[in-house]
Design a protein around this motif. Sequence first.
Motif, PDB file in Angstrom:
ATOM      1  N   GLY A 151      67.529 133.280  69.118  1.00 31.44           N
ATOM      2  CA  GLY A 151      67.193 134.905  68.101  1.00 31.44           C
ATOM      3  C   GLY A 151      65.465 134.647  67.479  1.00 31.44           C
ATOM      4  O   GLY A 151      65.824 135.146  67.212  1.00 31.44           O
ATOM      5  N   VAL A 152      64.800 133.819  68.033  1.00 31.53           N
ATOM      6  CA  VAL A 152      64.205 132.629  66.904  1.00 31.53           C
ATOM      7  C   VAL A 152      63.057 132.462  67.575  1.00 31.53           C
ATOM      8  O   VAL A 152      63.300 131.192  67.678  1.00 31.53           O
ATOM      9  CB  VAL A 152      64.665 132.112  65.645  1.00 31.53           C
ATOM     10  N   PRO A 153      62.418 133.744  68.723  1.00 24.93           N
ATOM     11  CA  PRO A 153      61.540 132.871  69.154  1.00 24.93           C
ATOM     12  C   PRO A 153      60.156 131.694  69.103  1.00 24.93           C
ATOM     13  O   PRO A 153      60.279 131.853  67.942  1.00 24.93           O
ATOM     14  CB  PRO A 153      60.678 134.283  70.087  1.00 24.93           C
ATOM     15  N   TYR A 154      59.815 131.711  69.645  1.00 21.79           N
ATOM     16  CA  TYR A 154      58.325 130.425  69.283  1.00 21.79           C
ATOM     17  C   TYR A 154      57.160 131.593  69.848  1.00 21.79           C
ATOM     18  O   TYR A 154      57.578 132.317  70.296  1.00 21.79           O
ATOM     19  CB  TYR A 154      58.821 129.425  70.722  1.00 21.79           C
ATOM     20  N   ARG A 155      56.333 130.632  69.292  1.00 25.61           N
ATOM     21  CA  ARG A 155      55.007 131.773  69.244  1.00 25.61           C
ATOM     22  C   ARG A 155      54.995 131.838  71.070  1.00 25.61           C
ATOM     23  O   ARG A 155      54.504 131.244  71.408  1.00 25.61           O
ATOM     24  CB  ARG A 155      53.694 131.022  68.383  1.00 25.61           C
ATOM     25  N   MET A 156      53.928 133.366  71.096  1.00 26.55           N
ATOM     26  CA  MET A 156      53.847 133.572  72.357  1.00 26.55           C
ATOM     27  C   MET A 156      52.466 132.247  72.817  1.00 26.55           C
ATOM     28  O   MET A 156      51.366 132.759  72.147  1.00 26.55           O
ATOM     29  CB  MET A 156      53.799 134.745  72.124  1.00 26.55           C
ATOM     30  N   CYS A 157      52.445 131.500  73.979  1.00 29.56           N
ATOM     31  CA  CYS A 157      50.875 130.854  73.889  1.00 29.56           C
ATOM     32  C   CYS A 157      51.753 130.283  75.426  1.00 29.56           C
ATOM     33  O   CYS A 157      52.821 129.967  74.941  1.00 29.56           O
ATOM     34  CB  CYS A 157      50.477 129.678  73.062  1.00 29.56           C
ATOM     35  N   CYS A 158      50.412 129.822  75.572  1.00 33.66           N
ATOM     36  CA  CYS A 158      50.168 128.614  76.538  1.00 33.66           C
ATOM     37  C   CYS A 158      50.972 127.241  76.259  1.00 33.66           C
ATOM     38  O   CYS A 158      52.268 126.743  77.034  1.00 33.66           O
ATOM     39  CB  CYS A 158      49.032 128.279  77.348  1.00 33.66           C
ATOM     40  N   ALA A 159      50.911 126.705  75.098  1.00 36.58           N
ATOM     41  CA  ALA A 159      51.622 125.407  74.394  1.00 36.58           C
ATOM     42  C   ALA A 159      52.553 125.341  74.708  1.00 36.58           C
ATOM     43  O   ALA A 159      54.148 124.371  75.259  1.00 36.58           O
ATOM     44  CB  ALA A 159      50.637 124.859  74.038  1.00 36.58           C
ATOM     45  N   ALA A 160      53.156 126.451  74.339  1.00 34.85           N
ATOM     46  CA  ALA A 160      55.287 126.617  74.445  1.00 34.85           C
ATOM     47  C   ALA A 160      55.531 127.461  75.563  1.00 34.85           C
ATOM     48  O   ALA A 160      56.867 126.706  76.468  1.00 34.85           O
ATOM     49  CB  ALA A 160      55.733 127.643  73.125  1.00 34.85           C
ATOM     50  N   ALA A 161      55.430 127.801  76.155  1.00 39.08           N
ATOM     51  CA  ALA A 161      55.425 128.368  77.423  1.00 39.08           C
ATOM     52  C   ALA A 161      55.761 127.489  78.200  1.00 39.08           C
ATOM     53  O   ALA A 161      56.563 127.091  79.655  1.00 39.08           O
ATOM     54  CB  ALA A 161      54.509 129.383  78.566  1.00 39.08           C
ATOM     55  N   GLN A 162      54.382 125.708  79.219  1.00 37.55           N
ATOM     56  CA  GLN A 162      55.295 125.221  80.118  1.00 37.55           C
ATOM     57  C   GLN A 162      55.982 124.222  79.554  1.00 37.55           C
ATOM     58  O   GLN A 162      56.791 124.171  80.989  1.00 37.55           O
ATOM     59  CB  GLN A 162      53.539 124.614  79.794  1.00 37.55           C
ATOM     60  N   PRO A 163      56.711 123.625  77.818  1.00 37.39           N
ATOM     61  CA  PRO A 163      57.712 122.489  78.238  1.00 37.39           C
ATOM     62  C   PRO A 163      59.092 123.668  78.447  1.00 37.39           C
ATOM     63  O   PRO A 163      59.575 123.388  79.025  1.00 37.39           O
ATOM     64  CB  PRO A 163      57.070 122.560  76.710  1.00 37.39           C
ATOM     65  N   LEU A 164      58.784 124.604  78.117  1.00 36.20           N
ATOM     66  CA  LEU A 164      60.258 126.185  77.918  1.00 36.20           C
ATOM     67  C   LEU A 164      60.478 125.992  79.092  1.00 36.20           C
ATOM     68  O   LEU A 164      61.405 126.277  80.095  1.00 36.20           O
ATOM     69  CB  LEU A 164      60.037 127.684  77.143  1.00 36.20           C
ATOM     70  N   GLY A 165      59.195 126.291  80.908  1.00 35.79           N
ATOM     71  CA  GLY A 165      59.662 125.991  82.032  1.00 35.79           C
ATOM     72  C   GLY A 165      60.041 125.260  82.253  1.00 35.79           C
ATOM     73  O   GLY A 165      60.818 125.282  82.330  1.00 35.79           O
ATOM     74  N   ALA A 166      59.776 124.029  82.038  1.00 32.15           N
ATOM     75  CA  ALA A 166      60.894 122.451  81.822  1.00 32.15           C
ATOM     76  C   ALA A 166      61.902 122.523  81.700  1.00 32.15           C
ATOM     77  O   ALA A 166      63.002 122.462  82.600  1.00 32.15           O
ATOM     78  CB  ALA A 166      59.267 121.771  81.635  1.00 32.15           C
ATOM     79  N   GLN A 167      62.218 122.941  80.666  1.00 28.65           N
ATOM     80  CA  GLN A 167      63.327 122.871  79.908  1.00 28.65           C
ATOM     81  C   GLN A 167      64.431 124.498  80.253  1.00 28.65           C
ATOM     82  O   GLN A 167      65.544 123.648  80.556  1.00 28.65           O
ATOM     83  CB  GLN A 167      63.680 123.437  78.494  1.00 28.65           C
ATOM     84  N   ALA A 168      63.698 125.087  80.948  1.00 28.31           N
ATOM     85  CA  ALA A 168      64.660 126.376  81.508  1.00 28.31           C
ATOM     86  C   ALA A 168      65.121 125.760  82.977  1.00 28.31           C
ATOM     87  O   ALA A 168      66.561 125.919  83.223  1.00 28.31           O
ATOM     88  CB  ALA A 168      64.337 127.669  81.801  1.00 28.31           C
ATOM     89  N   ALA A 169      63.970 124.852  83.853  1.00 31.33           N
ATOM     90  CA  ALA A 169      64.845 123.985  85.067  1.00 31.33           C
ATOM     91  C   ALA A 169      65.596 123.350  84.868  1.00 31.33           C
ATOM     92  O   ALA A 169      66.753 123.271  85.508  1.00 31.33           O
ATOM     93  CB  ALA A 169      63.176 123.863  85.698  1.00 31.33           C
ATOM     94  N   ASP A 170      65.002 122.330  84.006  1.00 31.75           N
ATOM     95  CA  ASP A 170      66.433 121.309  83.412  1.00 31.75           C
ATOM     96  C   ASP A 170      67.603 121.639  83.164  1.00 31.75           C
ATOM     97  O   ASP A 170      69.171 120.747  83.513  1.00 31.75           O
ATOM     98  CB  ASP A 170      65.528 120.578  82.209  1.00 31.75           C
ATOM     99  N   THR A 171      67.592 123.347  81.892  1.00 30.98           N
ATOM    100  CA  THR A 171      69.811 123.438  82.453  1.00 30.98           C
ATOM    101  C   THR A 171      70.418 123.572  83.040  1.00 30.98           C
ATOM    102  O   THR A 171      70.876 123.780  83.658  1.00 30.98           O
ATOM    103  CB  THR A 171      68.805 124.652  81.294  1.00 30.98           C
ATOM    104  N   VAL A 172      69.041 124.729  84.201  1.00 34.92           N
ATOM    105  CA  VAL A 172      69.153 124.631  85.718  1.00 34.92           C
ATOM    106  C   VAL A 172      70.614 123.560  86.393  1.00 34.92           C
ATOM    107  O   VAL A 172      70.938 124.224  87.164  1.00 34.92           O
ATOM    108  CB  VAL A 172      68.662 125.647  86.973  1.00 34.92           C
TER     109      VAL A 172
END
Length: 404
Positions: free
Chosen positions: A276-297
């Motif tokens: 419930g505490v999101p990161y700032r909307m930006c490309c700098a956050a999007a890419q590592p979040l994409g990697a983390q989401a994949a790693d969770t899967v």
Amino acid sequence: MTRTLEAVVIGGGYAGVVAANRLSTSDELSVTLINPRRDFVERIRLHQRATGTYGATVPYADVLAPSIRLTVDSVTRIDAPSRSLVLASGAVARYDHLVYAVGSHAATSEVPGTAEHTIALSTLEQADDLRDALAAVPTRAPVTVVGGGSTGIEVAAELAESGRPVTLLAGDRLGPSLHPAARATVARQLGRLGATVLAGAGARAAAVVDGGVHLADGRELPSALTVWTAGFGVPDLARRSGLRTDPLGRLVTDETLTSLDDERIVAAGDCAAPSGVPYRMCCAAAQPLGAQAADTVLRRVAGDAPRGRSLAIPGQCLSLGRRAGLLQLARRDDTALPVHLGGRLGAGLKEAVTAGTLVGLRTMSRRPGIIPALGLLQDPRRAGRLAAASPDLAPVQDRPALAD
């Protein structure tokens, strides 16, 4: 090894592309990316597309691993119990694991006249609409940009540098995420380009009409073209699908980016609200979040418990026309430091970061196991902020691996 599990990524922006590429490293996963466009959009260059200085699109073949299937369509509903997606075309896509990476868009405004008399700048189509609208008005006709965040600053600078008389309505203050020293640098550069910056409560847009903007303090600002960049929202797909979201509509997850409603669904990028505490909307956050989401899967597929991470965002870049820019350095918790680089050096750094982002995506398509550099940084203060901001959504314990 036969790929026996279906992984689907909804959304082909920065987070979705990184997630899809990383998922393709598994011999057990068949990966599909669903996106409404055939080309990848460099969203951080849309202000350049609008003014005709850059195309801002590349074929997905340039940024996706060859094994990834691209489905050009939109998802209208997620049916979590049946692990299926209803597409706009009428087709149904099934998944074993889902990455929700639908991104963000310009926020809907309650200011009268915005729907009828403004053009937003958050999608490729809007950038093209703005380019066409600019071509239809005289070069010396007044243009107003509403919104003093990164998008508003960049488009105002781009337009002013091209010779347009621009007024930027910055809201309460220009560049709210910047340090005051960096904010002053931005204001000076906008002034050099000939742009007028209005800030403060009285300078807020109260209504937009054909040919002008009414301000909160009663002033009337002539405007042949008004660009709306005041805030961002997210698609309501998660909310419509019955998944838990925050007030803006972002999918609420734990710190592993797993949906609180379904372990088969993870989120990444602007549309995710970890704890419930999101990161700032930006490309700098999007890419590592994409990697983390994949790693969770990937960890769940391997039978391991996923791991939470505390993403660090150590700064931001702004373009201030083609000949100047700004690099604002920040602490790992994304709070601005009194350190920034501007001018031509700032422009060079901004262009290097922007061009390097695309180079990085292309590299990941060939070597999908690479982790985005920012994904290696951690924010040690996040745990404390979570406990203070939303104790009911504090990080959960690692969940057990999914049963077959």
